[in-house]
Design a protein around this motif. Structure first.
Motif, PDB file in Angstrom:
ATOM      1  N   LEU A 190       0.836  -1.207   0.000  1.00 25.36           N
ATOM      2  CA  LEU A 190       0.000   0.000   0.000  1.00 25.36           C
ATOM      3  C   LEU A 190       0.870   1.256   0.000  1.00 25.36           C
ATOM      4  N   LEU A 191       1.892   1.284   0.848  1.00 30.61           N
ATOM      5  CA  LEU A 191       2.760   2.461   0.952  1.00 30.61           C
ATOM      6  C   LEU A 191       3.609   2.648  -0.298  1.00 30.61           C
ATOM      7  N   VAL A 192       4.112   1.550  -0.852  1.00 32.01           N
ATOM      8  CA  VAL A 192       4.946   1.640  -2.061  1.00 32.01           C
ATOM      9  C   VAL A 192       4.120   2.113  -3.254  1.00 32.01           C
ATOM     10  N   LEU A 193       2.930   1.529  -3.425  1.00 27.15           N
ATOM     11  CA  LEU A 193       2.088   1.857  -4.571  1.00 27.15           C
ATOM     12  C   LEU A 193       1.421   3.219  -4.441  1.00 27.15           C
ATOM     13  N   MET A 194       1.447   3.800  -3.234  1.00 29.15           N
ATOM     14  CA  MET A 194       0.860   5.125  -3.037  1.00 29.15           C
ATOM     15  C   MET A 194       1.551   6.171  -3.894  1.00 29.15           C
ATOM     16  N   GLN A 195       2.795   5.897  -4.281  1.00 34.53           N
ATOM     17  CA  GLN A 195       3.546   6.830  -5.114  1.00 34.53           C
ATOM     18  C   GLN A 195       3.028   6.855  -6.547  1.00 34.53           C
ATOM     19  N   LYS A 196       2.207   5.887  -6.904  1.00 32.06           N
ATOM     20  CA  LYS A 196       1.639   5.812  -8.241  1.00 32.06           C
ATOM     21  C   LYS A 196       0.145   6.056  -8.172  1.00 32.06           C
ATOM     22  N   ASP A 197      -0.422   6.594  -9.236  1.00 33.36           N
ATOM     23  CA  ASP A 197      -1.860   6.807  -9.296  1.00 33.36           C
ATOM     24  C   ASP A 197      -2.501   5.682 -10.091  1.00 33.36           C
ATOM     25  N   LEU A 198      -3.084   4.732  -9.370  1.00 34.89           N
ATOM     26  CA  LEU A 198      -3.717   3.583 -10.015  1.00 34.89           C
ATOM     27  C   LEU A 198      -5.168   3.849 -10.381  1.00 34.89           C
ATOM     28  N   THR A 199      -5.681   5.046 -10.041  1.00 32.24           N
ATOM     29  CA  THR A 199      -7.089   5.358 -10.318  1.00 32.24           C
ATOM     30  C   THR A 199      -7.324   5.763 -11.773  1.00 32.24           C
ATOM     31  N   LYS A 200      -6.253   5.923 -12.530  1.00 37.06           N
ATOM     32  CA  LYS A 200      -6.423   6.271 -13.943  1.00 37.06           C
ATOM     33  C   LYS A 200      -7.054   5.125 -14.724  1.00 37.06           C
ATOM     34  N   LYS A 201      -6.679   3.901 -14.343  1.00 35.18           N
ATOM     35  CA  LYS A 201      -7.278   2.697 -14.923  1.00 35.18           C
ATOM     36  C   LYS A 201      -7.688   1.787 -13.767  1.00 35.18           C
ATOM     37  N   PRO A 202      -8.728   2.174 -13.045  1.00 31.40           N
ATOM     38  CA  PRO A 202      -9.058   1.497 -11.788  1.00 31.40           C
ATOM     39  C   PRO A 202      -9.393   0.021 -11.923  1.00 31.40           C
ATOM     40  N   ILE A 203     -10.224  -0.329 -12.885  1.00 27.65           N
ATOM     41  CA  ILE A 203     -10.631  -1.734 -13.036  1.00 27.65           C
ATOM     42  C   ILE A 203      -9.447  -2.596 -13.441  1.00 27.65           C
ATOM     43  N   ILE A 220      -7.383 -11.110  -1.005  1.00 24.45           N
ATOM     44  CA  ILE A 220      -8.398 -10.378  -1.765  1.00 24.45           C
ATOM     45  C   ILE A 220      -8.685  -9.036  -1.090  1.00 24.45           C
ATOM     46  N   PHE A 221      -8.795  -9.073   0.240  1.00 24.23           N
ATOM     47  CA  PHE A 221      -9.007  -7.845   1.009  1.00 24.23           C
ATOM     48  C   PHE A 221      -7.863  -6.863   0.772  1.00 24.23           C
ATOM     49  N   GLY A 222      -6.634  -7.372   0.680  1.00 29.00           N
ATOM     50  CA  GLY A 222      -5.477  -6.519   0.447  1.00 29.00           C
ATOM     51  C   GLY A 222      -5.582  -5.744  -0.848  1.00 29.00           C
ATOM     52  N   ALA A 223      -6.018  -6.418  -1.918  1.00 28.60           N
ATOM     53  CA  ALA A 223      -6.184  -5.748  -3.212  1.00 28.60           C
ATOM     54  C   ALA A 223      -7.254  -4.667  -3.127  1.00 28.60           C
ATOM     55  N   VAL A 224      -8.350  -4.975  -2.436  1.00 31.69           N
ATOM     56  CA  VAL A 224      -9.436  -3.999  -2.266  1.00 31.69           C
ATOM     57  C   VAL A 224      -8.948  -2.796  -1.459  1.00 31.69           C
ATOM     58  N   LEU A 225      -8.215  -3.056  -0.382  1.00 31.68           N
ATOM     59  CA  LEU A 225      -7.719  -1.981   0.481  1.00 31.68           C
ATOM     60  C   LEU A 225      -6.769  -1.052  -0.265  1.00 31.68           C
ATOM     61  N   LYS A 256      10.360  -2.870 -14.184  1.00 38.94           N
ATOM     62  CA  LYS A 256      10.417  -2.128 -15.451  1.00 38.94           C
ATOM     63  C   LYS A 256      11.256  -0.864 -15.346  1.00 38.94           C
ATOM     64  N   ASP A 257      11.300  -0.274 -14.145  1.00 40.40           N
ATOM     65  CA  ASP A 257      12.111   0.931 -13.952  1.00 40.40           C
ATOM     66  C   ASP A 257      13.497   0.606 -13.416  1.00 40.40           C
ATOM     67  N   LEU A 258      13.885  -0.683 -13.489  1.00 43.87           N
ATOM     68  CA  LEU A 258      15.207  -1.149 -13.062  1.00 43.87           C
ATOM     69  C   LEU A 258      15.500  -0.871 -11.582  1.00 43.87           C
ATOM     70  N   ASN A 259      14.467  -0.928 -10.749  1.00 40.28           N
ATOM     71  CA  ASN A 259      14.700  -0.925  -9.306  1.00 40.28           C
ATOM     72  C   ASN A 259      13.736  -1.898  -8.642  1.00 40.28           C
ATOM     73  N   LYS A 260      13.976  -2.183  -7.353  1.00 43.63           N
ATOM     74  CA  LYS A 260      13.263  -3.256  -6.667  1.00 43.63           C
ATOM     75  C   LYS A 260      12.121  -2.779  -5.780  1.00 43.63           C
ATOM     76  N   SER A 261      11.725  -1.531  -5.886  1.00 44.55           N
ATOM     77  CA  SER A 261      10.756  -0.996  -4.933  1.00 44.55           C
ATOM     78  C   SER A 261       9.425  -1.745  -4.973  1.00 44.55           C
ATOM     79  N   ILE A 262       8.924  -2.060  -6.159  1.00 50.71           N
ATOM     80  CA  ILE A 262       7.604  -2.691  -6.261  1.00 50.71           C
ATOM     81  C   ILE A 262       7.672  -4.188  -5.973  1.00 50.71           C
ATOM     82  N   ILE A 263       8.790  -4.827  -6.309  1.00 48.66           N
ATOM     83  CA  ILE A 263       8.834  -6.280  -6.077  1.00 48.66           C
ATOM     84  C   ILE A 263       9.040  -6.608  -4.593  1.00 48.66           C
ATOM     85  N   LEU A 264       9.481  -5.626  -3.808  1.00 46.00           N
ATOM     86  CA  LEU A 264       9.743  -5.885  -2.389  1.00 46.00           C
ATOM     87  C   LEU A 264       8.535  -6.475  -1.654  1.00 46.00           C
ATOM     88  N   PRO A 265       7.363  -5.804  -1.665  1.00 45.83           N
ATOM     89  CA  PRO A 265       6.243  -6.374  -0.917  1.00 45.83           C
ATOM     90  C   PRO A 265       5.754  -7.701  -1.472  1.00 45.83           C
TER      91      PRO A 265
END
Length: 353
Positions: A44-57, A136-141, A101-110
């Motif tokens: 949640l904290l790592v992905l907060m840096q990205k805006d996933l609401t542009k393609k929510p579904i 499933i709850f994690g994805a929703v949260l 894809k950005d050649l760093n490990k930030s997203i693969i960590l969690p």
């Protein structure tokens, strides 16, 4: 001290929120699934840096698919260690390739840690059902938190879209002029481009973690999971990162272990010893250097084991498996692939657009 003061209030609030969340999570999904709650918070904290609401579904389905896939595969892998060799290699390899894809490990960590935690803490029956519901709850949260954070940033999102387009155009230019980074394959009459650095990193990660997981299960090593955790942490795209982090990992583990031993010699009651664990967890966000973080992580993870098995035994076990993991990471890094950051910078500098 000046560096710590500005972080004091926000870090304290964050620590309290996370502590409450994990406590609720454990009460709902069970103690054995608490590590899943930790990785959900990290994601949640790592992905907060990205805006996933542009393609929510689309993004929600991706998060859901990843979580459910990792939950099912880790369950199957531990159930049959021979099948697990293949499944662990494929799964960690896919995580290592697709999420860098950005050649760093930030997203693969969690997600890498989530898979390893579930692999080394297998569950059956109702606990497995709870684990899948928790995933499933994690994805929703995560998606819900995205709307809370990014809903009031319409203008910023518009700027972000322009930046994303510019970034994509830049990546296309780099791919066009820097063909050495990619290997082209022909599959089903389609051209497929594989990024060499990411692919080799994925092979290293998948091979090392699958082998150590097999050895741990085959020999019944109670604390053998730390080999895989260490390898996951130290295996890097760039070789100099692996060397630097390996040294810091071993040093941090030794210092953290020594702190646990000394503390347990001085403090005899379990209440005081438990406070050490909480203090280490609280202080973690205040530090950025990898060595300092490992010192605190070592205290947090070794101290609970030391409460029941003795501090010297716990530290010795942890240090042994960390050293083995570091040695394996360095050996495979040397054998499979060696590259430097400077190689990438030199190539980028030579591109004329």
């Amino acid at each position: 001290m000046k560096e710590f003061l500005p972080k004091l209030i926000p870090n304290t609030i964050m620590f309290l929120v996370i502590t409450v969340f994990i406590s609720i999570f454990k009460s709902v999904f069970g103690e054995i699934n608490s590590s899943v709650g930790v990785t959900i918070v990290v994601a949640l904290l790592v992905l907060m840096q990205k805006d996933l609401t542009k393609k929510p579904i689309e993004n929600f389905l991706k998060l859901l698919t990843i979580n459910v896939f990792l939950g099912i595969v880790s369950h199957i892998s531990y159930g049959n260690m021979w099948i697990g060799i293949v499944l662990n290699f494929i799964t960690l390899g896919l995580i290592g390739y697709l999420l860098t894809k950005d050649l760093n490990k930030s997203i693969i960590l969690p997600y890498g840690l989530q898979y390893l935690f579930m692999l080394y803490k297998p569950v059956q029956g109702i606990d497995f059902t709870n684990r899948m519901i928790a995933l499933i709850f994690g994805a929703v949260l995560i998606m819900a938190s995205q709307y809370i954070v990014h809903s009031s940033k319409k203008e910023a999102n518009a700027v972000g879209e322009v930046e994303d387009r510019n970034k994509l155009e830049a990546e296309i230019c780099v791919a066009k002029y820097d063909n050495d980074e990619y290997k082209k394959f022909r599959l089903f009459e389609k051209d497929i481009y594989i990024h060499k650095k990411r692919a080799l990193y994925a092979i290293k990660l998948g091979a090392l973690t699958s082998i150590t997981a097999f050895v741990t299960q085959y020999l019944g090593l109670a604390q053998g999971a730390w080999m895989s955790y260490t390898i996951f942490s130290l295996t890097e795209i760039y070789s100099e990162d692996t060397k630097v982090r390996s040294k810091k990992r071993v040093e941090g583990t030794m210092i953290g272990g020594l702190i646990v031993i000394i503390s347990f010699l001085v403090l005899k009651d379990d209440t005081s010893r438990t406070l050490i664990i909480l203090l280490a967890g609280y202080l973690n966000p205040f530090f950025k250097d990898y060595k300092h973080i490992i010192i605190l992580v070592t205290i947090s993870s070794v101290a609970p084991l030391a409460l029941s098995h003795g501090s010297i035994f716990a530290v010795g076990q942890r240090l042994m498996f960390v050293i083995i993991g570091a040695i394996l990471a360095l050996i495979v890094d040397k054998l499979i692939y060696v590259t430097k950051h400077e190689d990438n910078f030199n190539k980028m500098a030579s591109i004329k657009i």
